[in-house]
Design an enzyme around this catalytic site. Structure first.
Site, PDB file in Angstrom:
ATOM      1  N   ARG A 144      11.261   9.126  -5.487  1.00 18.25           N
ATOM      2  CA  ARG A 144      11.237  10.583  -5.639  1.00 18.25           C
ATOM      3  C   ARG A 144      12.157  11.253  -4.623  1.00 18.25           C
ATOM      4  NH1 ARG A 144       5.788  11.958  -4.323  1.00 18.25           N
ATOM      5  NH2 ARG A 144       6.599  12.181  -2.202  1.00 18.25           N
ATOM      6  N   TYR A 193      -1.451  -8.555  -5.878  1.00 14.57           N
ATOM      7  CA  TYR A 193       0.011  -8.708  -5.840  1.00 14.57           C
ATOM      8  C   TYR A 193       0.601  -8.594  -7.248  1.00 14.57           C
ATOM      9  CZ  TYR A 193       4.616 -10.684  -4.928  1.00 14.57           C
ATOM     10  OH  TYR A 193       5.973 -10.876  -4.845  1.00 14.57           O
ATOM     11  N   LYS A 204       3.015  -5.555  -8.634  1.00 11.74           N
ATOM     12  CA  LYS A 204       4.399  -5.775  -9.055  1.00 11.74           C
ATOM     13  C   LYS A 204       4.591  -5.374 -10.528  1.00 11.74           C
ATOM     14  CE  LYS A 204       6.567  -7.355  -5.365  1.00 11.74           C
ATOM     15  NZ  LYS A 204       7.739  -6.664  -4.790  1.00 11.74           N
TER      16      LYS A 204
END
Ligand code: ZN
Length: 656
Positions: free
Chosen positions: A520, A553, A557
């Site tokens: 952003r 994890y 991802k």
């Protein structure tokens, strides 16, 4: 001005040429004397050639060498006899002169002799030193500069009016020498150019240079003109988008990406805020040596379009004078003076921008001192133009060849202190990019020791820390062209049945939330990338083929990959490409210690080597391999690709 001669050090030199190297380096160490390859030195020696004939050879600084770091090989050996014959000619066009110099060099592979070689040859002293000392220029670059020089030095020096460097200047100096030099003459002042000293020994010539410059400094000190005014930066809010816009328009005007460096030098602020800056900064450069690298005059304020059009007018005005000089340099500024920015400098690389900064920083000293003496006077527009479009300068530009693929571009890499991130930093630097590395690890500033690298310690889970890092990095280099979102955490294996929510959130905070904030905040900057922004996201094999015990994890991802896909959709209209890599089993990173590797390998009944190559291709995937793919994805081969996901795992049966 301190005389740095050290008898013990000098005593180690075994020849006149070694002494020449030694005292050249002493000059090079003082940036108020010479800067970035400026200045030159020589020594005349008698040598036997291969045929047994003795000849006099002028060892003169070769181009491309810096006095500060020069070595024996940095001096070009040129036959004196031929140089003295050339000096007798009525005229010698500069390109031909360069050819004559090159063909009279006695060592194959020696650098090209300085364009001031003939001038060195006609000075009948063994050692000759030449600098562009700030203190001297401040005095010569005034209305009554010549009278002031007379007052300071009397008969100790010869005074030569401004003539463009090259053959013509050598002729003028030779004539003066013949007509006016006395046994007591120890130097020669070239108005609006610099200073020569000479002597029978290296120590004598160097010592004379130092004492001559010291006399100029004392003259300035007595008149309260030695110290430049300074002004503190004062509170300034975020500037990053402003700076990236400025860089964008400079790059548009130049026709290629540029690095834009801003630094908080209190002297630059005082200069940029002075009431007369508008006028005094446009009076021209202090010495022709400075034109070569800062190019033309500084821009005031941030209106690049107006600057470029006034540059085109300047070119048109002077074009008849330049006759055959058809090439026109790009009309982009290299030095920008602005009351809020202080000084910003642009270049095709971080190094070029730093050179422009250093040169102009010294120009500001010269201008401030000359103003304190009563008024700065510089090279005229004609003189400036002649030099800028000098055949030799143009030839140098042509020789420079094509720049590296990421010249003038800036890459940002998170998780830069080790593993894949560090390998990305190295691969990007190698291809000419300036790189900002971010990492929580305090080792990040030391990842590369080059002006093109800035390592910032930052916690990317803090929006505030990201904001501060962006400000600092954009002040250093001016923008973001490539963003490599590599930082992430890889927690120890935990089955869902015992996975704490706090652990889940911690993993998401780094692997997803932080990357959202980065994307952003970087979007308005990526939009301003001259060749279009590129984002490379470090996904994982686990996105397509998750493993038990890696819930947080794998899920994080997967979320990051989805975020990248949406970014690719949203940012295509801004010319920003977003692609994802899915590496697997990259073991040369911090988390994989030898011990961990051995335990893992054993649990599969494999040796460490077998474990590393446990993939379809039977190959080991290293950080460097991943980094090479990252730079490829930022380069022209992937210029038509966005939203892609590419595995780099040696081939995984569950993914294929
Ligand atoms: Zn010079």
């Amino acid at each position: 001005m301190k005389n740095l001669w050290d008898a013990a050090e000098a005593g180690k030199c075994k020849s006149d040429l070694e002494l020449r190297v030694y005292s050249s380096r002493l000059l090079g160490r003082d940036d108020t004397l010479v800067l970035h390859g400026g200045g030159n030195t020589s020594v005349k020696v008698r040598e036997k050639n291969a045929a047994g004939a003795e000849e006099e050879i002028l060892y003169v600084k070769g181009s491309g060498w810096d006095l500060e770091t020069i070595e024996v090989d940095g001096f070009a050996p040129v036959r004196m006899a031929h140089l003295l014959k050339l000096a007798q000619l009525e005229a010698l066009p500069d390109p031909q002169m360069v050819n004559e110099l090159a063909t009279q060099v006695t060592r194959a592979g020696a650098p090209a002799p300085s364009v001031e070689t003939i001038l060195h040859a006609v000075i009948p002293h063994k050692f000759v030193d030449h600098t562009h000392a700030d203190a001297l220029l401040a005095i010569t670059n005034t209305d009554d500069g010549e009278a002031r020089i007379q007052e300071i030095y009397g008969d100790d020096v010869l005074v030569v009016p401004y003539v463009m460097p090259g053959f013509e200047l050598a002729k003028v100096c030779a004539r003066r020498f013949k007509a006016e030099a006395k046994p007591s003459t120890i130097g020669m002042v070239l108005l609006k150019h610099g200073l020569f000293s000479f002597g029978a020994t290296a120590e004598e010539s160097y010592g004379r240079m130092i004492s001559l410059v010291e006399r100029a400094e004392n003259y300035l000190k007595e008149r309260g003109a030695l110290d430049s005014p300074i002004s503190p930066m004062g509170p300034i809010g975020p500037m990053r988008v402003e700076l990236a816009k400025l860089r964008h328009s400079i790059a548009q005007s130049a026709g290629f990406p540029v690095v834009l460096s801003t630094d908080a030098d209190p002297k630059a602020f005082a200069f940029a805020r002075a009431s007369n800056v508008r006028e005094v900064s446009q009076r021209g450069p202090a010495t022709p040596d400075h034109i070569v690298r800062t190019k033309r005059l500084p821009m005031l304020g941030r209106d690049v379009k107006a600057y470029a059009s006034s540059y085109r007018e300047y070119f048109a005005r002077n074009a008849p004078r330049a006759k055959e000089k058809k090439t026109m340099l790009d009309p982009a500024p290299r030095v920008i003076l602005d009351p809020e920015l202080g000084m910003a400098t642009a270049g095709r690389s971080a190094k070029e921008a730093a050179i422009a900064r250093d040169l102009y920083s010294h120009t500001m000293d010269v201008i401030a001192r000359a103003e304190a003496l009563g008024g700065y006077r510089a090279l005229s527009e004609e003189e400036l133009f002649e030099f800028e479009y000098w055949d030799l300068e143009q030839a140098k530009l042509r020789r420079a060849g094509s720049p590296p693929v990421f010249a003038g571009e800036i890459a940002w890499v998170t998780g830069a202190a080790s593993g894949i991130g560090k390998a990305c930093v190295e691969a990007l630097l190698k291809r000419g990019a300036a790189v900002v590395g971010l990492d929580l690890d305090p080792k990040v500033p030391g990842v590369a020791a080059r002006p093109a690298y800035l390592g910032l310690q930052a916690d990317i889970t803090s929006a505030e820390a990201i904001g501060a890092a962006l400000e600092a990095g954009i002040r250093a280099f001016g923008g973001i062209d490539m963003l490599v979102l590599n930082a992430g955490v890889f927690p120890a294996g935990t089955p869902i049945a015992s996975l704490e929510s706090s652990e889940w959130r911690r993993v998401f905070e780094v692997n997803v939330d932080a990357n959202l904030t980065l994307m952003r905040e970087c979007h308005p900057l990526l939009k301003l990338a001259p060749r279009g922004g590129r984002v490379v996201v470090m996904g994982s094999k686990n996105v397509a083929a998750p493993g038990p015990g890696a819930a947080a994890y794998s899920a994080s991802k997967a979320a990051l990959t989805q975020l990248a896909r949406v970014a690719a959709l949203e940012w295509g209209k801004d010319g920003i490409r977003v692609n994802t890599l899915h590496p697997n089993a990259v073991f040369d990173t911090g988390i994989w210690t030898d011990e961990v590797l051995e335990t893992r390998a054993k649990s599969y009944g494999l040796s460490v080597d077998e474990y590393k190559r446990n993939n379809v291709l039977g190959t080991e995937v290293r950080s460097r391999d991943v980094a090479e793919l990252v730079v490829e994805m930022c380069g022209p081969a992937f210029s038509k690709t966005t939203g892609a996901q590419i595995p780099i795992d040696g081939g995984n049966e569950r993914v294929i």
